[in-house]
Motif scaffolding. Structure first.
Motif, PDB file in Angstrom:
ATOM      1  N   ILE A  85     121.915  52.722  61.583  1.00 28.91           N
ATOM      2  CA  ILE A  85     122.399  53.808  60.727  1.00 28.91           C
ATOM      3  C   ILE A  85     121.646  53.787  59.395  1.00 28.91           C
ATOM      4  N   TRP A  86     121.434  52.596  58.858  1.00 28.24           N
ATOM      5  CA  TRP A  86     120.680  52.468  57.607  1.00 28.24           C
ATOM      6  C   TRP A  86     119.243  52.946  57.794  1.00 28.24           C
ATOM      7  N   GLU A  87     118.622  52.576  58.945  1.00 33.03           N
ATOM      8  CA  GLU A  87     117.250  53.009  59.216  1.00 33.03           C
ATOM      9  C   GLU A  87     117.171  54.535  59.246  1.00 33.03           C
ATOM     10  N   GLN A  88     118.133  55.176  59.887  1.00 28.05           N
ATOM     11  CA  GLN A  88     118.116  56.637  59.958  1.00 28.05           C
ATOM     12  C   GLN A  88     118.318  57.257  58.571  1.00 28.05           C
ATOM     13  N   ASP A  89     119.289  56.734  57.824  1.00 29.02           N
ATOM     14  CA  ASP A  89     119.567  57.299  56.510  1.00 29.02           C
ATOM     15  C   ASP A  89     118.396  57.096  55.551  1.00 29.02           C
ATOM     16  N   THR A  90     117.693  55.988  55.712  1.00 28.51           N
ATOM     17  CA  THR A  90     116.581  55.670  54.814  1.00 28.51           C
ATOM     18  C   THR A  90     115.314  56.429  55.185  1.00 28.51           C
ATOM     19  N   ARG A  91     115.014  56.484  56.460  1.00 27.91           N
ATOM     20  CA  ARG A  91     113.763  57.092  56.924  1.00 27.91           C
ATOM     21  C   ARG A  91     113.831  58.609  57.036  1.00 27.91           C
ATOM     22  N   GLY A  92     115.023  59.135  57.286  1.00 27.34           N
ATOM     23  CA  GLY A  92     115.141  60.534  57.666  1.00 27.34           C
ATOM     24  C   GLY A  92     115.050  60.630  59.180  1.00 27.34           C
ATOM     25  N   LEU A  93     115.608  61.678  59.740  1.00 22.40           N
ATOM     26  CA  LEU A  93     115.762  61.755  61.196  1.00 22.40           C
ATOM     27  C   LEU A  93     114.431  61.728  61.939  1.00 22.40           C
ATOM     28  N   ARG A  94     113.465  62.538  61.533  1.00 29.15           N
ATOM     29  CA  ARG A  94     112.200  62.604  62.258  1.00 29.15           C
ATOM     30  C   ARG A  94     111.521  61.240  62.324  1.00 29.15           C
ATOM     31  N   ASP A  95     111.378  60.574  61.177  1.00 30.13           N
ATOM     32  CA  ASP A  95     110.698  59.288  61.150  1.00 30.13           C
ATOM     33  C   ASP A  95     111.523  58.204  61.835  1.00 30.13           C
ATOM     34  N   TYR A  96     112.849  58.331  61.777  1.00 35.75           N
ATOM     35  CA  TYR A  96     113.700  57.368  62.465  1.00 35.75           C
ATOM     36  C   TYR A  96     113.497  57.442  63.975  1.00 35.75           C
ATOM     37  N   LEU A  97     113.473  58.649  64.527  1.00 34.38           N
ATOM     38  CA  LEU A  97     113.295  58.798  65.970  1.00 34.38           C
ATOM     39  C   LEU A  97     111.927  58.281  66.407  1.00 34.38           C
ATOM     40  N   LEU A  98     110.900  58.543  65.604  1.00 33.23           N
ATOM     41  CA  LEU A  98     109.571  58.031  65.932  1.00 33.23           C
ATOM     42  C   LEU A  98     109.556  56.506  65.865  1.00 33.23           C
ATOM     43  N   TYR A  99     110.201  55.952  64.845  1.00 32.83           N
ATOM     44  CA  TYR A  99     110.322  54.494  64.727  1.00 32.83           C
ATOM     45  C   TYR A  99     111.038  53.913  65.938  1.00 32.83           C
ATOM     46  N   PHE A 100     112.133  54.534  66.355  1.00 31.09           N
ATOM     47  CA  PHE A 100     112.894  54.007  67.484  1.00 31.09           C
ATOM     48  C   PHE A 100     112.059  54.058  68.760  1.00 31.09           C
ATOM     49  N   PHE A 101     111.361  55.169  68.960  1.00 26.26           N
ATOM     50  CA  PHE A 101     110.526  55.277  70.161  1.00 26.26           C
ATOM     51  C   PHE A 101     109.430  54.210  70.146  1.00 26.26           C
ATOM     52  N   THR A 102     108.760  54.051  69.028  1.00 23.76           N
ATOM     53  CA  THR A 102     107.637  53.111  68.946  1.00 23.76           C
ATOM     54  C   THR A 102     108.092  51.659  69.056  1.00 23.76           C
ATOM     55  N   ASP A 103     109.139  51.299  68.312  1.00 26.06           N
ATOM     56  CA  ASP A 103     109.544  49.899  68.234  1.00 26.06           C
ATOM     57  C   ASP A 103     110.391  49.426  69.407  1.00 26.06           C
ATOM     58  N   PHE A 104     111.016  50.341  70.116  1.00 29.54           N
ATOM     59  CA  PHE A 104     111.881  49.922  71.205  1.00 29.54           C
ATOM     60  C   PHE A 104     111.416  50.457  72.563  1.00 29.54           C
ATOM     61  N   VAL A 105     111.291  51.773  72.692  1.00 27.60           N
ATOM     62  CA  VAL A 105     110.943  52.350  73.993  1.00 27.60           C
ATOM     63  C   VAL A 105     109.508  52.000  74.386  1.00 27.60           C
TER      64      VAL A 105
END
Length: 220
Positions: A85-105
């Protein structure tokens, strides 16, 4: 911590040894031809027919549908912990989703299929409040690739292509993934351009997403 959580939950998402719903207990449940997630967050009509060899496998957070012809679909629904939740609030939605895809998926793809990489990605600001669609190439990562006969020289593995759609709803992150089966099953006759591949995957992913029925009310 969340990486360990993700790795545990994703176990079996893109497994080679998927089991039939008729012979394996599901964490979720089937209501007729509709799959109801174990999280209680969503339900979706099954895109495969078990009567025709379709297979359904799931964990507490991920369900995979597949058959031997042209379907390999997974839907993941992970609750966001405070760090996410902190990552999303800090990064903003677009960058958070890209971060999640890159770092996990993508990291999970690379662990099992070395050399996997993002081909392209784009943000859809109007879709489900903001969604990311990413296209990845996975060397040897196809469910549909034929295995070489015993004693024969192994064929060079085809780079499977998967489209992945990510969005957030009710403090859960959804990850929908589809393999472009035709890239493997059609082989010599396959002639789709990259742009057409992306268009086909995007249409299939958005259609799948639109078939989801959310079972919990949006949080305020």
């Amino acid at each position: 911590m969340f990486k360990r959580f993700f790795a545990t939950m994703v176990l079996g998402v893109w497994s080679w040894s998927l089991m039939s719903a008729q012979t394996a207990g599901l964490a979720g449940k089937l209501d007729g031809d509709t799959y109801v997630s174990a999280t209680g967050e969503f339900k979706v009509p099954s895109p495969v027919l078990t009567e025709l060899g379709g297979k359904i496998s799931d964990t507490a957070n991920v369900v995979t549908f597949s058959d031997s012809y042209n379907t390999h679909v997974s839907i993941a629904c992970f609750p966001q912990n405070p760090t996410q939740i902190w990552e999303q609030d800090t990064r903003g939605l677009r960058d958070y989703l890209l971060y999640f895809f890159t770092d996990f998926v993508l990291a999970d793809f690379n662990k099992r299929f070395p050399g996997s990489k993002v081909e392209s990605a784009r943000f859809l600001p109007e879709f489900h409040g903001g969604a990311l669609i990413a296209y990845a190439l996975l060397p040897g990562g196809s469910l549909f690739e034929q295995k070489s006969p015993v004693g024969a020289s192994p064929a060079e593995p085809i780079k499977a292509k998967r489209g992945t759609l990510l969005f957030v709803r009710n403090r859960h992150i959804y990850v929908l993934s589809i393999e472009l089966a035709e890239r493997v099953t059609q082989r010599s006759s396959y002639d789709l351009t990259v742009e057409k591949e992306n268009s086909v995957l995007a249409e299939r992913l958005t259609t799948l997403c639109e078939r989801l029925v959310f079972l919990t009310k949006p949080r305020s």
